[in-house]
Design a protein around this motif. Sequence first.
Motif, PDB file in Angstrom:
ATOM      1  N   TRP A 166      -4.533  -3.977  43.130  1.00 25.36           N
ATOM      2  CA  TRP A 166      -5.198  -3.952  42.278  1.00 25.36           C
ATOM      3  C   TRP A 166      -6.397  -2.933  42.582  1.00 25.36           C
ATOM      4  N   ARG A 167      -6.837  -3.535  44.211  1.00 23.52           N
ATOM      5  CA  ARG A 167      -7.956  -2.792  44.791  1.00 23.52           C
ATOM      6  C   ARG A 167      -7.448  -1.371  45.443  1.00 23.52           C
ATOM      7  N   THR A 168      -5.653  -1.483  46.391  1.00 26.36           N
ATOM      8  CA  THR A 168      -5.346  -0.179  46.468  1.00 26.36           C
ATOM      9  C   THR A 168      -5.246   0.777  45.600  1.00 26.36           C
ATOM     10  N   MET A 169      -4.437  -0.156  44.205  1.00 24.89           N
ATOM     11  CA  MET A 169      -4.212   1.525  43.951  1.00 24.89           C
ATOM     12  C   MET A 169      -5.225   1.899  42.936  1.00 24.89           C
ATOM     13  N   GLN A 170      -6.956   1.942  43.064  1.00 27.96           N
ATOM     14  CA  GLN A 170      -7.249   2.366  42.362  1.00 27.96           C
ATOM     15  C   GLN A 170      -7.100   4.081  42.905  1.00 27.96           C
TER      16      GLN A 170
END
Length: 246
Positions: A166-170
């Motif tokens: 979730w964090r990486t794909m922001q």
Amino acid sequence: MLSAAAALMRDFPRETMLPLLAIQTPLVIGTILLTVLLYSSVFADEVYPRGGITGATEAGAQVIVLVVVVAAGVVLGLVAQGATIVSVAAVARGQPLTLSQALDPAFTRLGGLIVLTVIFTVVGGLLAFTIVGLAVIPFLIARFGVAYQVYLLEQTSPIEALTQSWRTMQGNMLRLLGIMVIGLALAFLIGALVPVSPGPESASRELRMAIDAGLRILQGGILIPVAAFAHASITLYYLRIREETP
């Protein structure tokens, strides 16, 4: 990432496609043999469905066998996917692995792969019941699209893999969605090009089983490089994002 994945497959065909081939080949052959065995003995009096046991729809023993076959296919498919991700990442780092080395983490961390798949299936199934849910699914696919890569390559737990994905794909969702759409389009196109087996009334049972077996082998042989290409594209994209993230 698509061109990089294509180049990787060209330069390292064994590392990128052998994990899928090693798992899918016995799965396809086993399904064919099981179909022939069952419809020559236990289900000899049953109508042979289009596609063999994988096409069974009527309630009864055939559907039970179908569920078992599908479950085995999903589990082994996760192993093949996991091994491909591990192998592609190793090649990208300049440290190619043998087949057994690529398969080992896929098998040892299979429980987490199953957990992630169950979460995705349940959540996706629930969201698919509403218009709003259907609209949200592409967003969630993009935000959690590298969860398998995170889980395998970072040795995290399934929940941590979802959180980190979730964090990486922001800010990186659109390209991942594009990669996934292209992969699905290729799979759909290939599926549409492979002919459909004849209906039960078109030929003898033996001929239909032979035709289904040939089509299943053809589909598997064509889809292996497509699946490898999709996994390689997403894995390389994840590795690039991770390198660029402070």
